[in-house]
Design an enzyme around this catalytic site. Structure first.
Site, PDB file in Angstrom:
ATOM      1  N   PRO A  70     -46.182  33.823 -17.956  1.00  3.42           N
ATOM      2  CA  PRO A  70     -45.013  34.272 -17.970  1.00  3.42           C
ATOM      3  C   PRO A  70     -44.344  34.711 -16.764  1.00  3.42           C
ATOM      4  O   PRO A  70     -43.288  35.078 -16.682  1.00  3.42           O
ATOM      5  CB  PRO A  70     -45.758  35.886 -18.392  1.00  3.42           C
ATOM      6  CG  PRO A  70     -47.106  35.774 -17.952  1.00  3.42           C
ATOM      7  CD  PRO A  70     -47.600  34.612 -18.149  1.00  3.42           C
ATOM      8  N   THR A 127     -50.867  33.675 -20.335  1.00  2.00           N
ATOM      9  CA  THR A 127     -52.179  33.893 -19.108  1.00  2.00           C
ATOM     10  C   THR A 127     -51.749  35.166 -18.529  1.00  2.00           C
ATOM     11  O   THR A 127     -50.699  35.896 -18.208  1.00  2.00           O
ATOM     12  CB  THR A 127     -51.882  32.893 -17.869  1.00  2.00           C
ATOM     13  OG1 THR A 127     -50.530  32.933 -17.399  1.00  2.00           O
ATOM     14  CG2 THR A 127     -52.183  31.426 -18.594  1.00  2.00           C
ATOM     15  N   GLU A 128     -53.015  35.668 -18.033  1.00  2.00           N
ATOM     16  CA  GLU A 128     -52.851  37.229 -17.175  1.00  2.00           C
ATOM     17  C   GLU A 128     -53.173  37.127 -15.706  1.00  2.00           C
ATOM     18  O   GLU A 128     -52.737  37.993 -14.973  1.00  2.00           O
ATOM     19  CB  GLU A 128     -53.928  38.057 -17.772  1.00  2.00           C
ATOM     20  CG  GLU A 128     -53.708  38.401 -19.456  1.00  2.00           C
ATOM     21  CD  GLU A 128     -54.854  39.005 -20.102  1.00  2.00           C
ATOM     22  OE1 GLU A 128     -55.894  39.424 -19.446  1.00  2.00           O
ATOM     23  OE2 GLU A 128     -54.676  38.947 -21.412  1.00  2.00           O
ATOM     24  N   ASP A 156     -44.841  22.754 -12.613  1.00  2.00           N
ATOM     25  CA  ASP A 156     -45.660  22.094 -12.318  1.00  2.00           C
ATOM     26  C   ASP A 156     -47.114  22.702 -11.983  1.00  2.00           C
ATOM     27  O   ASP A 156     -48.106  22.201 -12.019  1.00  2.00           O
ATOM     28  CB  ASP A 156     -45.242  21.289 -10.858  1.00  2.00           C
ATOM     29  CG  ASP A 156     -44.075  20.358 -11.397  1.00  2.00           C
ATOM     30  OD1 ASP A 156     -43.784  19.991 -12.250  1.00  2.00           O
ATOM     31  OD2 ASP A 156     -43.139  20.203 -10.370  1.00  2.00           O
ATOM     32  N   THR A 177     -39.515  23.442 -10.282  1.00  2.00           N
ATOM     33  CA  THR A 177     -39.397  22.164  -9.959  1.00  2.00           C
ATOM     34  C   THR A 177     -39.115  21.371 -11.154  1.00  2.00           C
ATOM     35  O   THR A 177     -38.412  20.335 -11.401  1.00  2.00           O
ATOM     36  CB  THR A 177     -40.067  21.516  -9.075  1.00  2.00           C
ATOM     37  OG1 THR A 177     -40.419  22.448  -7.893  1.00  2.00           O
ATOM     38  CG2 THR A 177     -39.558  20.254  -8.236  1.00  2.00           C
TER      39      THR A 177
END
Ligand SMILES: CCCCCCCCCCCCC/C=C/[C@@H](O)[C@H](CO)NC(=O)CCCCCCCCCCCCCCC
Ligand SMILES: Nc1ncnc2c1ncn2[C@@H]1O[C@H](COP(=O)(O)OP(=O)(O)OP(=O)(O)O)[C@@H](O)[C@H]1O
Ligand SMILES: [Ca+2]
Length: 566
Positions: free
Chosen positions: A146, A177-178, A205, A249
């Protein structure tokens, strides 16, 4: 485009009130307007369409109720008035449509027919064809960062990607994800990988790097391979990885798809594309550090990354800010680069040809011999490099190692082109995604003006390697040792190679104590900073696979195999 082959179905159906001959083979769905005027009319819409079955996303039945038709997904669509009064049954085919700059979109066409059985037959035939395609994923494990890029990962996934997966009948297990390395550790230790046909990462990336670290590690453990050993042949990962770009990127997505567009990436996942990718393992003193698939950069790109990490709050603009700052700082670094040139390969880093979808060089793991590659090897051999005795220690040294000592502004290894919006042709435009090599680019100490010329050429058609202070080598393995890490005997060797007077005046001029140049930089490894500077890098050919197909060549001439063109 494929030839149509034996027809499975052929009917007269209607599209927007016009009669079409519609046919389905194992490879193509074609609809051609009936009784179209034989006279060419520049403003008449196209009368013949053809879609590869492999690029059909899904088919849905439109159910009629009270003069309107209800879609499979429950939404309502008023189509009766638009279509002929006799047309009571309809089905809609969703398919991939190509737009500008390698973008894909989901297009749809609704066919209507008077006979319900015919309609159902069409729907079930198309569904059968889609189901028989075993390369399409059915269950995906999705990780969303996030906080990547502009913090839009969750929104991008929910609004643009999840609805497409639902339409294509793909089920997902989604983990937002945390914390950093959440996805990597989940893949390493917890994820029930047998339940899935692929892993999707929503992020940049750095997030992709987490995924490959988890997946490669897990694969080696499952296959009984020691992932720490620099000499082990690693086992390739069977699960494919999809990248939904939401980073700063997005170089891996851009260089493998041709654009950093979430919908395009989702469609490549749905159609079950597969693109193998080389992976470099990076070790320090036989200790595993990291994997890299895009850029390993010491000097300029290492310094840009170190500086930009402190400015994460700036978002993607941090790289431009730190880029300008590091350009003005103009640090150079001393060290020894040694490399094992890639032998018996076709292709050189100076080629005009590019790695594109279906690349022949990658299909042969880069192992094609040609007069050209032999010529390149001869040119390489005549380069002014010395061979260093301590490098003759590897089992791979059937070819000889070469050593270059010097002062460098940048040492870059590009395992793929590293094309990204900042540089659409990339750091090494002719690099291949899956040939088992990396392009080692050495930018020697030069003036700011010359370095700017080199940088600017990344954004134009001019060759960034065609400069006296830049050299590029296609290699399978390389090592780097910063000068301050070199042993006393190595430093003595320096003294023998150069006149004493020269050396002492140089040391005085360049030594960090003089405050004019730092002793060492750090390595930028796909956007992560490495903890060590002396490294040993080895390319593992096609270790992972992506849901991608490489950048598609833009069509120049009309495709004569298209049945519409015959
Ligand atoms: C004058 C314009 C020159 C433009 C030259 C642009 C060359 C850009 C080449 C970009 C190569 C990116 C390689 C990808 C690396 C990724 O694994 C990694 C993780 O995402 N990204 C970065 O490390 C992020 C690296 C970001 C690097 C940005 C460098 C920007 C340089 C700007 C120099 C300006 C000089 C201006 C002088 C007045
Ligand atoms: N929940 C989280 N909280 C904090 N950091 C996270 C979280 N999930 C992942 N990360 C880390 O965030 C870092 C940056 O993520 P990501 O690569 O998605 O974006 P980016 O750095 O903006 O883009 P790019 O890598 O393309 O430049 C990664 O190194 C990843 O490990
Ligand atoms: Ca490569």
């Amino acid at each position: 485009m494929e030839r149509p082959g034996r027809l499975l179905l052929q009917s007269e159906l209607r599209v927007r009130n016009a009669a079409y001959d519609v046919s389905l083979s194992r490879s193509l769905l074609t609809w051609k307007r009936r009784a179209a005027s034989p006279v060419y009319h520049p403003f008449r819409p196209s009368v013949c369409h053809s879609v590869p079955v492999s690029e059909i996303i899904s088919v849905r039945e439109e159910e009629e109720e009270n003069g309107s038709r209800q879609r499979d997904d429950g939404s309502w669509k008023k189509i009766r008035e638009r279509e002929g009064k006799d047309c009571r049954q309809a089905f809609t085919v969703l398919y991939v449509e190509r737009c500008q700059q390698h973008r894909w979109r989901c297009a749809e066409v609704t066919f209507t027919c008077s006979d319900e059985t015919v309609c159902q037959h069409w729907v079930s035939s198309i569904r059968e064809q889609l189901a028989s395609n075993t390369s399409r994923p059915k269950h995906l494990l999705v990780y969303i960062n996030p906080y990547g890029g502009k913090h839009q990962g969750k929104r991008i996934y929910e609004q643009k990607v999840a609805p497409l997966f639902t339409q294509a009948g793909i089920s997902t297990s989604v983990i937002v994800t945390e914390y950093a390395n959440h996805a990597r550790d989940h893949l390493k230790m917890e994820a029930e990988l047998k339940k899935f046909d692929g892993v999707v990462c929503v992020g940049g990336d750095g997030m992709f790097s987490e995924i490959i670290h988890g997946l490669i590690w897990r694969t080696q453990i499952d296959c009984g391979v020691d992932p720490n050993s620099p000499e082990e042949a690693l086992s390739p990962c069977s699960l494919r990885i999809g990248i939904i770009p939401a980073g700063s990127t997005d170089c891996i997505c851009f260089a493998t798809v041709g654009t950093n567009d979430p919908v395009t990436s989702a469609l490549h996942i749905i159609v079950g594309d597969s693109q193998p990718l080389d992976v470099c393992s990076v070790h320090h003193n036989n200790m595993f550090l990291r994997y890299s698939v895009s850029l390993l950069g010491y000097g300029f790109y290492g310094d840009v990354l170190s500086d930009s990490e402190r400015k994460r709050w700036m978002g993607p603009a941090r790289y431009d800010f730190s880029g300008v700052k590091m350009f003005l700082t103009h640090h150079y670094y001393e060290g020894t680069v040694s490399y094992l040139p890639a032998r018996g390969i076709i292709g050189t880093p100076r080629d005009a040809t590019r790695c594109r979808s279906g690349c022949v060089i990658c299909q042969h793991n880069g192992q094609l011999n040609s007069e050209r590659s032999e010529k390149y090897e001869m040119d390489e051999a005549s380069d002014s490099v010395s061979i260093h005795p301590w490098l003759f220690c590897s089992p791979e040294s059937s070819g000889e190692w070469r050593t270059i000592r010097g002062k460098f502004l940048a040492i870059n290894a590009a395992s793929m082109s590293c094309a990204c919006p900042r540089s659409p042709k990339g750091l090494s435009p002719a690099a291949h995604l899956a040939d088992g090599t990396t392009d080692l680019i050495l930018v020697r100490k030069c003036s700011r003006f010359n370095f700017l010329r080199h940088l600017l050429r990344h954004t134009s058609k001019d060759d960034q390697f065609d400069l006296t202070f830049v050299e590029v080598h296609r290699v399978r393995r390389f090592r780097f040792m910063p000068r301050h890490c070199q042993s006393d005997s190595d430093l003595e060797l320096d003294l023998h190679e150069n006149s004493k007077r020269q050396i002492f005046s140089q040391i005085c001029k360049d030594h960090p104590a003089c405050g004019c140049a730092p002793a060492y930089s750090s390595w930028n490894c796909d956007g992560e900073i490495l903890t060590h500077t002396a490294i040993d890098v080895r390319v593992h050919c096609q270790l992972i696979k992506l849901f991608a197909r490489g950048i598609e060549e833009l069509p120049v001439f009309e495709d004569l195999t298209n049945p519409c063109a015959i």
